[in-house]
Design an enzyme around this catalytic site. Structure first.
Site, mmCIF file in Angstrom:
data_model
loop_
_atom_site.group_PDB
_atom_site.id
_atom_site.type_symbol
_atom_site.label_atom_id
_atom_site.label_comp_id
_atom_site.label_asym_id
_atom_site.label_seq_id
_atom_site.Cartn_x
_atom_site.Cartn_y
_atom_site.Cartn_z
ATOM 1 N N ASP A 165 0.839 -1.203 0.000
ATOM 2 C CA ASP A 165 0.000 0.000 0.000
ATOM 3 C C ASP A 165 0.876 1.256 0.000
ATOM 4 O O ASP A 165 2.080 1.197 0.309
ATOM 5 C CB ASP A 165 -0.872 -0.044 1.270
ATOM 6 C CG ASP A 165 -2.156 0.756 1.163
ATOM 7 O OD1 ASP A 165 -2.289 1.535 0.209
ATOM 8 O OD2 ASP A 165 -3.017 0.602 2.049
ATOM 9 N N ASP A 174 -10.860 1.793 -2.845
ATOM 10 C CA ASP A 174 -11.381 1.473 -1.518
ATOM 11 C C ASP A 174 -12.908 1.477 -1.520
ATOM 12 O O ASP A 174 -13.526 1.103 -0.529
ATOM 13 C CB ASP A 174 -10.883 2.498 -0.490
ATOM 14 C CG ASP A 174 -9.483 2.171 -0.016
ATOM 15 O OD1 ASP A 174 -9.007 1.050 -0.272
ATOM 16 O OD2 ASP A 174 -8.851 3.044 0.624
HETATM 17 C C1 DGJ Z 1 -5.756 1.849 2.156
HETATM 18 C C2 DGJ Z 1 -6.176 0.611 1.422
HETATM 19 O O1 DGJ Z 1 -6.672 0.928 0.164
HETATM 20 C C3 DGJ Z 1 -7.171 -0.140 2.272
HETATM 21 O O2 DGJ Z 1 -7.666 -1.245 1.587
HETATM 22 C C4 DGJ Z 1 -6.510 -0.527 3.567
HETATM 23 O O3 DGJ Z 1 -5.476 -1.430 3.298
HETATM 24 C C5 DGJ Z 1 -5.987 0.700 4.279
HETATM 25 N N1 DGJ Z 1 -5.158 1.488 3.425
HETATM 26 C C6 DGJ Z 1 -5.211 0.310 5.505
HETATM 27 O O4 DGJ Z 1 -4.631 1.378 6.119
#
Ligand code: DGJ
Length: 694
Positions: A449, A517
């Site tokens: 990420d 997300d």
């Molecule tokens: C952003 C990601 O897109 C989410 O799926 C998750 O992993 C969060 N970060 C965790 O902090």
């Protein structure tokens, strides 16, 4: 796939099965564009007129279109190569040196007429996709050369009555929104200045004359294989020429090439098709599968991810419970998301301290990993290797490791700063802990990420601080490549707060992308539609999550959520402990149904379909097997269950519905459509499996 050369006309022709690309060397040794489109022969290419401006005057150059427009001479459009020499001079004048072609790779070498700079233009046919990039070599033994811009390639389309551009826009939670708009007579800049590919624009575009549709029409499309800042400038001039130039870095960044140093740009790939936007996407998907992905023949597992279930509230017992429930539903890969390390009980602290949180995992991660493996699943972990919370042991020990500038504040976003991975020591440290984490805990999968953009991107003490913009991304690539080489079973998901880093560069070393997300299925239909313009379902992570949806507060049936997520790499992201018995039963059935269609979705060709009202669908085809996933978020009174016209069927063939048993002549599926037995009400969806039987 062939490359041919006509020495009399100093003309090259590169051919794929359905496309040809021609370029020539002009009298002044500039490499000029000749043709990009339908197949032609070398003889025919020699007959094509030089594309000079019909409006030439003392205010306008009359030269043709350059393959890579270098600053210098009577050129007034956007430059793909801008050089400042050590003596303060600018501009380039070319001298042709040589060309070489082998294995489908053409290299044209040029040098500046005076300064010791060498430029190589690279062309490589991959099926019908033309890969292009540039390398620049400073042969001066004493003086540096400053590159103010160094693009991978310039592209040009033939003259058409009009031009339209398709591109992707968005933001966090709303990535990959497809826009189609007339190309203005102007310079239009598509860019990311964020150090990441970005949620806001994706380095892909498609040009057509305004008449192309999903199944027919000429489309010229390009995509840049780069995961940091980038810029593509599209230029339509008043007399109808439309060209674009693009590469890494945004405006204002410079790269100082030291004596003897070489710089190679990322690949900028281009694709022409006469088969409309659908054929363009299928050709891109094919290219991604054959030439980009590291392990393209694999079938991606059904994943469970803990993020929406637990947030930061991670415990070993909670994860074990989720893992058991996920395995019962049929998940094959269990991913523990954020919150397992350091003092990470929220966004404020712990990022950078990559040791398991002792209170949460008393004996480390090994017992959980073993339990996940015992349950028959692969074990995955969330990491955010490029970031650090100021409230962390790492930052307290190394405050100088982050991007920063003297006399400037360090802007925090999500309470975090960006580590400067262009620094070899920081990159080495990062690789070290990741390597140990993967090796010691039997990690099969990393969700990598990156949750913020670059700011104050400085590197105090460095001779050429701007190079961190490129150096950082390259370091990410190197670390991923090393991890994959040393841990051959490791698979990686690219994520940057959702879809902030989806591009052909990251896909060269990852297996799937987390496109957003936003897991609301209605929003997701649009996100997946945009994403599918370039990227195949095989890389499109898609979770089924709980209702009301955390992003939109919308409540939708479980079946609808599944049917939307099945159009990619199916994942589960809900709080499974809160699922009813009925949901668990239905969920397990739908996971099993996905496993049946998965080879077709992940390895087949995708045909996007539109129906009446809000009905949209995708038909996937692999040999004789067809899968149709159709979604109808809402229907108005009097509008019954609509039929869906299929495009990817043979009129004279017969297709059997593998679940219902009905048979349909292909001609009828094309003309009147596949009858969809959609349930009444909003959020109706269908999954139909067809087999060509005659
Ligand atoms: C952003 C990601 O897109 C989410 O799926 C998750 O992993 C969060 N970060 C965790 O902090």
């Amino acid at each position: 796939m062939s490359i041919s050369f006509d020495p009399d006309n100093r003309l090259w022709l590169l051919c794929g099965a359905t496309t040809a690309y021609a370029l020539r060397l002009d009298q002044d040794d500039t490499v000029r564009h000749v043709h990009w489109g339908a197949p032609i022969s070398l003889d025919q290419a020699a007959l094509l007129p030089t594309r000079v401006s019909p409006a030439a005057s003392s205010f306008e150059a009359d030269a043709g279109v350059d393959e890579l427009t270098a600053d210098g001479g009577a050129r007034f459009g956007p430059a793909g190569l801008q050089v400042r020499w050590a003596d303060g001079g600018r501009g380039v004048e070319w001298r042709y040196l040589r060309h070489e072609a082998d294995d489908g790779h053409l290299r044209i070498e040029l040098a500046d007429r005076y300064y010791p700079l060498r430029l190589t233009l690279h062309y490589r046919m991959r099926g019908d996709v033309l890969e292009r990039w540039t390398s620049v070599h400073n042969l001066d033994e004493r003086d540096p050369v400053t590159l103010l811009r160094c693009d991978s390639a310039g592209w040009a389309v033939p003259e058409r009555p009009d031009y339209r551009v398709s591109h992707l826009v968005g933001g966090w939670n709303s990535e990959f929104q497809l826009r189609r708009t007339a190309v203005p007579v102007a310079e239009t800049v598509f860019t990311s200045r964020r150090g990441l590919t970005s949620h806001h624009a994706n380095p892909w575009l498609a040009i057509d004359d305004g008449t192309a549709v999903e199944e027919h029409g000429e489309v010229w499309s390009t995509a840049l294989a780069w995961s940091g800042s980038w810029r593509v400038t599209l230029h339509r001039d008043p007399v109808g020429r439309t060209t674009w130039t693009g590469g890494f870095g945004h405006e204002g960044l410079v790269w100082t090439l030291a004596p003897g140093e070489r710089l190679e740009t990322p690949i900028f790939a281009g694709l022409y098709t006469a088969g409309g936007f659908g054929a363009a996407s299928r050709a891109w998907h094919d290219y991604v599968r054959r030439h980009v992905l590291p392990d393209p023949d694999e079938t991606r597992p059904v994943l469970y991810n803990s993020w929406e279930a637990t947030g930061f509230d991670v415990t070993e017992e909670g994860q074990r419970d989720l893992a058991r429930r996920a395995a019962d539903l049929g998940a094959e890969l269990f991913v523990m998301d954020d919150g397992w390390f350091g003092a990470r009980s929220g966004e404020h602290a712990g990022l950078g301290d990559w040791t398991p949180n002792q209170d949460r995992f008393r004996y480390g991660l090994t017992p959980l990993a073993a339990e996940v493996h015992r349950l028959g699943m692969a074990f995955g972990l969330w990491v955010e290797p490029e970031m650090v919370n100021p409230d962390s042991d790492l930052y307290r020990a190394h405050p100088d490791w982050v991007l920063h500038m003297a006399h400037r504040r360090r802007t925090e976003m999500r309470h975090q700063l960006v580590l400067n991975l262009a620094r070899p020591d920081v990159a080495e440290w990062t690789h070290g802990w990741l390597d140990a984490l993967v090796g010691e805990h039997g990690v099969d999968f990393l969700k990598w990420d990156a949750n913020r953009a670059f700011t104050e991107a400085g590197w105090p003490g460095a001779d050429d601080p701007d190079r961190l913009w490129i150096g950082h991304t390259r370091a990410v690539y190197r670390i991923m490549d090393r991890l994959r080489a040393d841990h051959p079973g490791l698979r990686i998901e690219a994520c940057a707060g959702g879809g902030g880093r989806a591009d052909l560069g990251i896909l060269t070393r990852t297996d799937q992308v987390w496109p957003s997300d936003n897991t609301d299925p209605v929003d997701r239909i649009g996100i997946q539609h945009g994403f599918s313009q370039l990227y195949p379902a095989r890389v499109s992570g898609a979770w089924v999550t709980d209702c009301p949806n955390v992003t939109t507060a919308r409540t939708t049936p479980l079946r609808f959520r599944f049917h939307v997520a099945m159009a990619g790499v199916l994942g589960l992201g809900g709080d499974l402990g809160a699922w009813s018995e009925r949901d668990r039963k239905e969920g397990a059935e739908l996971v099993a149904a996905y496993k049946l269609i998965r080879p077709v979705v992940q390895h087949g060709q995708a045909y996007r379909l539109g129906g009446s009202g809000t009905l949209t669908a995708v038909q996937y085809v692999l040999d004789d097997e067809h899968v149709v996933l159709a979604w109808c978020p809402t229907r108005r009174f009097g509008h019954g269950s609509p039929a869906l016209r299929l495009t990817a069927v043979q009129p004279d063939a017969v297709y059997r519905d593998l679940d219902g048993g009905a048979t349909y002549p292909g001609a009828l599926l094309r003309e009147s459509g596949l009858p969809l037995d959609l349930p009444a009400g909003d959020y109706a969806s269908a999954l139909v499996r067809l087999r060509r039987v005659a």
